[in-house]
Design a protein around this motif. Structure first.
Motif, PDB file in Angstrom:
ATOM      1  N   MET A 186       0.832  -1.200   0.000  1.00 33.29           N
ATOM      2  CA  MET A 186       0.000   0.000   0.000  1.00 33.29           C
ATOM      3  C   MET A 186       0.866   1.249   0.000  1.00 33.29           C
ATOM      4  O   MET A 186       1.767   1.385   0.801  1.00 33.29           O
ATOM      5  CB  MET A 186      -0.901   0.011   1.246  1.00 33.29           C
ATOM      6  CG  MET A 186      -1.834   1.206   1.297  1.00 33.29           C
ATOM      7  SD  MET A 186      -2.697   1.319   2.877  1.00 33.29           S
ATOM      8  CE  MET A 186      -1.365   1.857   3.937  1.00 33.29           C
ATOM      9  N   SER A 187       0.594   2.166  -0.892  1.00 34.39           N
ATOM     10  CA  SER A 187       1.359   3.407  -0.942  1.00 34.39           C
ATOM     11  C   SER A 187       0.963   4.326   0.196  1.00 34.39           C
ATOM     12  O   SER A 187      -0.204   4.434   0.556  1.00 34.39           O
ATOM     13  CB  SER A 187       1.102   4.114  -2.278  1.00 34.39           C
ATOM     14  OG  SER A 187       1.602   5.424  -2.239  1.00 34.39           O
ATOM     15  N   LEU A 188       1.952   4.999   0.770  1.00 28.99           N
ATOM     16  CA  LEU A 188       1.649   5.953   1.835  1.00 28.99           C
ATOM     17  C   LEU A 188       0.844   7.134   1.315  1.00 28.99           C
ATOM     18  O   LEU A 188       0.243   7.865   2.089  1.00 28.99           O
ATOM     19  CB  LEU A 188       2.945   6.453   2.484  1.00 28.99           C
ATOM     20  CG  LEU A 188       3.820   5.395   3.156  1.00 28.99           C
ATOM     21  CD1 LEU A 188       4.994   6.079   3.846  1.00 28.99           C
ATOM     22  CD2 LEU A 188       3.036   4.574   4.153  1.00 28.99           C
ATOM     23  N   SER A 212       9.096   2.441   7.858  1.00 25.47           N
ATOM     24  CA  SER A 212       8.088   2.401   6.795  1.00 25.47           C
ATOM     25  C   SER A 212       7.244   1.124   6.781  1.00 25.47           C
ATOM     26  O   SER A 212       6.023   1.212   6.587  1.00 25.47           O
ATOM     27  CB  SER A 212       8.736   2.639   5.431  1.00 25.47           C
ATOM     28  OG  SER A 212       9.825   1.775   5.223  1.00 25.47           O
ATOM     29  N   PRO A 213       7.804  -0.086   6.976  1.00 24.31           N
ATOM     30  CA  PRO A 213       6.930  -1.266   6.982  1.00 24.31           C
ATOM     31  C   PRO A 213       5.907  -1.233   8.115  1.00 24.31           C
ATOM     32  O   PRO A 213       4.745  -1.615   7.925  1.00 24.31           O
ATOM     33  CB  PRO A 213       7.914  -2.431   7.152  1.00 24.31           C
ATOM     34  CG  PRO A 213       9.216  -1.910   6.647  1.00 24.31           C
ATOM     35  CD  PRO A 213       9.232  -0.471   7.057  1.00 24.31           C
ATOM     36  N   LEU A 214       6.328  -0.765   9.290  1.00 25.82           N
ATOM     37  CA  LEU A 214       5.403  -0.664  10.414  1.00 25.82           C
ATOM     38  C   LEU A 214       4.311   0.350  10.120  1.00 25.82           C
ATOM     39  O   LEU A 214       3.129   0.114  10.391  1.00 25.82           O
ATOM     40  CB  LEU A 214       6.173  -0.273  11.674  1.00 25.82           C
ATOM     41  CG  LEU A 214       5.355  -0.068  12.952  1.00 25.82           C
ATOM     42  CD1 LEU A 214       4.629  -1.352  13.339  1.00 25.82           C
ATOM     43  CD2 LEU A 214       6.248   0.398  14.089  1.00 25.82           C
ATOM     44  N   LEU A 215       4.685   1.493   9.550  1.00 20.06           N
ATOM     45  CA  LEU A 215       3.697   2.517   9.234  1.00 20.06           C
ATOM     46  C   LEU A 215       2.704   2.024   8.185  1.00 20.06           C
ATOM     47  O   LEU A 215       1.492   2.256   8.308  1.00 20.06           O
ATOM     48  CB  LEU A 215       4.401   3.783   8.746  1.00 20.06           C
ATOM     49  CG  LEU A 215       3.480   4.948   8.370  1.00 20.06           C
ATOM     50  CD1 LEU A 215       2.613   5.379   9.550  1.00 20.06           C
ATOM     51  CD2 LEU A 215       4.291   6.128   7.848  1.00 20.06           C
ATOM     52  N   ARG A 216       3.194   1.329   7.166  1.00 20.27           N
ATOM     53  CA  ARG A 216       2.285   0.795   6.141  1.00 20.27           C
ATOM     54  C   ARG A 216       1.278  -0.177   6.751  1.00 20.27           C
ATOM     55  O   ARG A 216       0.085  -0.136   6.418  1.00 20.27           O
ATOM     56  CB  ARG A 216       3.084   0.116   5.030  1.00 20.27           C
ATOM     57  CG  ARG A 216       3.706   1.079   4.033  1.00 20.27           C
ATOM     58  CD  ARG A 216       4.178   0.356   2.786  1.00 20.27           C
ATOM     59  NE  ARG A 216       5.301  -0.522   3.073  1.00 20.27           N
ATOM     60  CZ  ARG A 216       6.569  -0.172   2.983  1.00 20.27           C
ATOM     61  NH1 ARG A 216       6.885   1.066   2.626  1.00 20.27           N
ATOM     62  NH2 ARG A 216       7.545  -1.033   3.238  1.00 20.27           N
ATOM     63  N   ALA A 217       1.763  -1.041   7.624  1.00 21.22           N
ATOM     64  CA  ALA A 217       0.864  -2.006   8.262  1.00 21.22           C
ATOM     65  C   ALA A 217      -0.160  -1.294   9.141  1.00 21.22           C
ATOM     66  O   ALA A 217      -1.333  -1.672   9.191  1.00 21.22           O
ATOM     67  CB  ALA A 217       1.685  -3.000   9.090  1.00 21.22           C
ATOM     68  N   LEU A 257      -1.273   1.875   8.806  1.00 21.92           N
ATOM     69  CA  LEU A 257      -2.235   2.566   7.949  1.00 21.92           C
ATOM     70  C   LEU A 257      -3.227   1.592   7.327  1.00 21.92           C
ATOM     71  O   LEU A 257      -4.416   1.916   7.166  1.00 21.92           O
ATOM     72  CB  LEU A 257      -1.505   3.347   6.862  1.00 21.92           C
ATOM     73  CG  LEU A 257      -0.728   4.577   7.329  1.00 21.92           C
ATOM     74  CD1 LEU A 257       0.064   5.166   6.171  1.00 21.92           C
ATOM     75  CD2 LEU A 257      -1.650   5.619   7.935  1.00 21.92           C
ATOM     76  N   ALA A 258      -2.769   0.403   6.979  1.00 18.74           N
ATOM     77  CA  ALA A 258      -3.673  -0.615   6.435  1.00 18.74           C
ATOM     78  C   ALA A 258      -4.701  -1.018   7.486  1.00 18.74           C
ATOM     79  O   ALA A 258      -5.891  -1.202   7.183  1.00 18.74           O
ATOM     80  CB  ALA A 258      -2.876  -1.825   5.963  1.00 18.74           C
ATOM     81  N   ARG A 259      -4.255  -1.162   8.727  1.00 21.15           N
ATOM     82  CA  ARG A 259      -5.179  -1.496   9.811  1.00 21.15           C
ATOM     83  C   ARG A 259      -6.227  -0.383   9.972  1.00 21.15           C
ATOM     84  O   ARG A 259      -7.425  -0.658  10.068  1.00 21.15           O
ATOM     85  CB  ARG A 259      -4.404  -1.676  11.121  1.00 21.15           C
ATOM     86  CG  ARG A 259      -5.269  -1.714  12.380  1.00 21.15           C
ATOM     87  CD  ARG A 259      -4.413  -1.806  13.640  1.00 21.15           C
ATOM     88  NE  ARG A 259      -5.142  -1.391  14.823  1.00 21.15           N
ATOM     89  CZ  ARG A 259      -5.962  -2.169  15.520  1.00 21.15           C
ATOM     90  NH1 ARG A 259      -6.177  -3.422  15.133  1.00 21.15           N
ATOM     91  NH2 ARG A 259      -6.576  -1.715  16.600  1.00 21.15           N
ATOM     92  N   LEU A 260      -5.774   0.866   9.993  1.00 21.04           N
ATOM     93  CA  LEU A 260      -6.700   1.979  10.163  1.00 21.04           C
ATOM     94  C   LEU A 260      -7.684   2.072   9.000  1.00 21.04           C
ATOM     95  O   LEU A 260      -8.873   2.349   9.186  1.00 21.04           O
ATOM     96  CB  LEU A 260      -5.917   3.287  10.305  1.00 21.04           C
ATOM     97  CG  LEU A 260      -5.082   3.429  11.581  1.00 21.04           C
ATOM     98  CD1 LEU A 260      -4.231   4.691  11.516  1.00 21.04           C
ATOM     99  CD2 LEU A 260      -5.966   3.458  12.818  1.00 21.04           C
ATOM    100  N   ASP A 261      -7.195   1.832   7.797  1.00 22.08           N
ATOM    101  CA  ASP A 261      -8.064   1.848   6.620  1.00 22.08           C
ATOM    102  C   ASP A 261      -9.132   0.766   6.742  1.00 22.08           C
ATOM    103  O   ASP A 261     -10.305   0.988   6.422  1.00 22.08           O
ATOM    104  CB  ASP A 261      -7.223   1.645   5.363  1.00 22.08           C
ATOM    105  CG  ASP A 261      -8.047   1.804   4.103  1.00 22.08           C
ATOM    106  OD1 ASP A 261      -8.608   2.895   3.891  1.00 22.08           O
ATOM    107  OD2 ASP A 261      -8.140   0.837   3.325  1.00 22.08           O
ATOM    108  N   GLY A 262      -8.736  -0.403   7.217  1.00 28.61           N
ATOM    109  CA  GLY A 262      -9.689  -1.496   7.413  1.00 28.61           C
ATOM    110  C   GLY A 262     -10.723  -1.193   8.487  1.00 28.61           C
ATOM    111  O   GLY A 262     -11.814  -1.771   8.486  1.00 28.61           O
ATOM    112  N   MET A 263     -10.388  -0.279   9.394  1.00 26.56           N
ATOM    113  CA  MET A 263     -11.315   0.120  10.449  1.00 26.56           C
ATOM    114  C   MET A 263     -12.198   1.289  10.021  1.00 26.56           C
ATOM    115  O   MET A 263     -13.031   1.763  10.793  1.00 26.56           O
ATOM    116  CB  MET A 263     -10.533   0.500  11.712  1.00 26.56           C
ATOM    117  CG  MET A 263      -9.716  -0.639  12.289  1.00 26.56           C
ATOM    118  SD  MET A 263      -8.541  -0.084  13.555  1.00 26.56           S
ATOM    119  CE  MET A 263      -9.637   0.211  14.957  1.00 26.56           C
ATOM    120  N   GLY A 264     -11.991   1.767   8.796  1.00 31.70           N
ATOM    121  CA  GLY A 264     -12.819   2.841   8.268  1.00 31.70           C
ATOM    122  C   GLY A 264     -12.308   4.237   8.525  1.00 31.70           C
ATOM    123  O   GLY A 264     -13.018   5.222   8.274  1.00 31.70           O
TER     124      GLY A 264
END
Length: 417
Positions: free
Chosen positions: A1-3, A127-132, A134-141
């Motif tokens: 996922m791009s930042l 960066s890998p931690l941040l991407r993960a 952000l993906a979690r937050l995106d999945g939470m809406g």
């Protein structure tokens, strides 16, 4: 996922008026943790950040190995927060060092503990931690909008200048997490203080923390620029720290001196113990031996076996050398760097100052602005690097987010700012 994914999505938005359960301003570690807590409680969350991408300071810190926290006894850990330890303790008790490590691993990032107790992701990057995350937050809406600059409030709504024009956001609760006043280019410009001041919110003046020193070296020090000062003890006022520093063209940099910023800000003089494992008496004894035909400086070099960087410092500040061995020994054990000054605030890793705890309730809500919470480096606390700074950002962000969620549950209507 791009930042930049969320930024691209927001650039297609044409909304001028938005309603959400919770608004978080600032997408650094504290802000993202607040958003995480609010979304976990089941609320809609909008995160706004003025920069083109999120968590820029977090990413910058991770370039040299992301030091998430430090594994040590809890009381020893808390001692590093000095006079702010009591205020921060209930928050950090919720986010202890082991909790930070478990959180990172829960995002798929394995961690390891170094020989000094510092905890890092195995990949040694942010960066890998941040991407993960952000993906979690995106999945939470959670919606993340970048290039949104907060300009204050109007008619009970937060107002932003965005690429699509002016946008107002009405929320039931708001968490401010815009950082302190260091590294302006990464987003922490401290300008929020003026906006809050207009609302009567007090601020403790910003000061540099975790910062290097300006030292006007004499020309002969140039050959030592870039040289490390290893295995030294650094002292200022009633504070001390053992570590390393680097001699630079500007002065002194490094983790050895960063924790002493609170004392240095008050005007204390930096002293360096060049031989922390040798007593003053032992040094005096070494220097008392006949030097034969050696010059005083050569005899000192041979007797003490100082490396070139330490010897250069001693010559810079102790020349002309005293005749009495005991007087030289005193200088070796506490060499005063008398003309050093702290680097500018914007060059500091972090800042002291910000919103005082007295202006907030126990849930980090501004007492004069119900429904508005604050977290991270916006608050008036100070901590050294080494995991302490980042852990407290996580902890205050979670605390503010959880209490904002309780506020929403109790109030049930939009807050008026």
């Amino acid at each position: 996922m791009s930042l930049a994914r969320n930024s691209e999505r927001s650039s297609r938005m044409t909304l001028q008026d938005i309603t959400t359960d919770a608004l978080v301003i600032g997408a650094g570690p504290a802000g993202l943790m607040a958003a995480d807590a609010l979304a976990d409680a089941g609320y809609s969350v909008l995160v706004a950040d003025q920069k083109p991408s999120v968590a820029r300071k977090f990413l910058m810190a991770g370039k040299s190995g992301l030091n998430l926290t430090k594994a040590e006894p809890f009381d020893a850990f808390m001692a590093h927060y000095g006079p702010h330890a009591d205020a921060l303790r209930p928050m950090i008790e919720r986010v202890r060092p082991e909790d930070v490590a478990n959180w990172a691993q829960g995002l798929g990032q394995e961690v390891f503990t170094g020989s000094t107790g510092r905890v890092f992701p195995k990949v040694m990057k942010a960066s890998p931690l941040l991407r993960a995350w952000l993906a979690r937050l995106d999945g939470m809406g959670v919606t993340v909008n970048t290039r949104w600059r907060w300009t204050g409030w109007k008619d009970g709504a937060a107002v932003f200048d965005t690429p699509d024009g002016r946008v107002s956001v009405r929320a039931k609760a708001m968490v401010l997490a815009m950082g302190g006043a260091s590294w302006r280019r990464l987003g922490s410009d401290g300008e929020w203080a003026n906006t809050l001041n207009k609302k009567g919110i007090p601020k403790v003046s910003f000061g540099p923390s975790n910062v290097g020193l300006t030292v006007p070296w004499s020309p002969h020090m140039a050959k030592n620029f870039g040289s490390p000062i290893k295995n030294a003890r650094f002292l200022a006022g009633d504070m001390e720290n053992r570590g390393e520093a680097v001699i630079s063209a500007k002065g002194l940099e490094g983790g050895g001196i960063y924790p002493l910023a609170p004392a240095l800000r008050k005007g204390a003089t930096l002293h360096i113990d060049l031989m922390p494992d040798v007593t003053e008496e032992a040094i005096t004894k070494r220097l008392s031996k006949p030097r034969g035909k050696d010059s005083k400086s050569n005899a000192l070099r041979k007797a003490l076996r100082l490396d070139s960087a330490k010897l250069a410092l001693l010559m810079e500040y102790a020349r002309p050398l005293p005749d009495a061995p005991q007087d030289v020994a005193k200088l070796v054990k506490a060499l005063p760097i008398t003309n050093a000054t702290l680097r500018p605030t914007d060059e500091a890793i972090s800042t002291s100052g910000g919103i005082p705890f007295e202006a907030m309730n126990d849930g980090l809500m501004l007492t004069d602005m119900p429904g508005v919470f604050a977290a991270g480096e916006m608050l008036d606390w100070d901590a050294p690097t080494g995991g302490y700074l980042l852990t407290a950002c996580f902890a205050t962000g979670l605390w503010a987010g959880q209490h904002a969620a309780r506020w929403i549950a109790d109030q049930g209507s939009a807050a008026a700012f």
